[in-house]
Design an enzyme around this catalytic site. Structure first.
Site, short mmCIF file in Angstrom:
data_model
loop_
_atom_site.label_atom_id
_atom_site.label_comp_id
_atom_site.label_asym_id
_atom_site.label_seq_id
_atom_site.Cartn_x
_atom_site.Cartn_y
_atom_site.Cartn_z
N HIS A 49 0.85 -1.19 0.00
CA HIS A 49 0.00 0.00 0.00
C HIS A 49 0.89 1.24 0.00
O HIS A 49 1.98 1.23 0.54
CB HIS A 49 -0.93 -0.03 1.21
CG HIS A 49 -1.84 -1.22 1.17
ND1 HIS A 49 -3.02 -1.22 0.47
CD2 HIS A 49 -1.72 -2.45 1.72
CE1 HIS A 49 -3.59 -2.41 0.59
NE2 HIS A 49 -2.82 -3.17 1.34
N GLY A 50 0.43 2.30 -0.65
CA GLY A 50 1.21 3.52 -0.73
C GLY A 50 1.82 3.70 -2.11
O GLY A 50 2.56 4.64 -2.35
N CYS A 51 1.52 2.79 -3.03
CA CYS A 51 1.98 2.90 -4.41
C CYS A 51 0.78 3.26 -5.28
O CYS A 51 -0.31 2.74 -5.06
CB CYS A 51 2.55 1.56 -4.90
SG CYS A 51 3.97 0.98 -3.97
N GLU A 52 1.00 4.12 -6.26
CA GLU A 52 -0.08 4.44 -7.19
C GLU A 52 -0.41 3.23 -8.05
O GLU A 52 -1.55 2.98 -8.37
CB GLU A 52 0.32 5.60 -8.10
CG GLU A 52 0.15 6.94 -7.44
CD GLU A 52 0.40 8.09 -8.39
OE1 GLU A 52 0.41 7.89 -9.62
OE2 GLU A 52 0.60 9.20 -7.90
N SER A 53 0.63 2.49 -8.44
CA SER A 53 0.44 1.28 -9.23
C SER A 53 0.24 0.10 -8.30
O SER A 53 0.51 0.18 -7.11
CB SER A 53 1.68 1.02 -10.10
OG SER A 53 1.93 2.12 -10.93
#
Length: 135
Positions: A49-53
């Protein structure tokens, strides 16, 4: 921590390149080298979590050192993950905690091309690695 041989190879490959286009092509090639994750491994529990992808990370401890596998739905991010993995695989928990990710990507000549969202995503991956290795 001395560089693992695969990380030294990556550094040698990137150091000779001039310009972003050449680095981007090599980055995509590195991403194609990632060991694929099975669909069974692409679970919510393995998602970073914390990634755009979409990014998935799987960790295995072996003899006090850590080995990670990861993938993403984004081509450039897969390359960045591959370069991160060659740097961290084989490290112990203390070495992982001390790793300077920004410095590693600067050494590869990729630091300026890391957008804030990619940089945040890589930091989220490293944070997840630290969480997994602290267990």
């Amino acid at each position: 921590m001395s560089l693992p041989s695969a990380a030294a190879q990556a550094l040698a490959e990137f150091e000779v390149l001039q310009g972003w286009e050449a680095r981007a092509r090599l980055l995509i090639q590195w991403g194609e080298r990632l060991e694929p994750l099975s669909e069974a491994e692409k679970t919510e529990a393995n998602r970073v979590h914390g990634c755009e992808s979409q990014v998935w990370l799987v960790a295995h401890a072996h003899g006090g050192t850590w080995h990670f596998r990861a993938t993403s739905d984004a081509r450039l991010l897969r390359g960045l993950l591959a370069l991160l993995l060659v740097r961290v695989n084989g490290a112990d928990s203390a070495q992982l905690a001390q790793l300077d990710v920004a410095g590693w990507f600067q050494a590869l000549g990729l630091g300026r091309q890391l957008s804030p969202s990619r940089s945040n995503g890589l930091n989220a991956v490293l944070k997840r690695m630290a969480q997994l290795s602290a267990r």
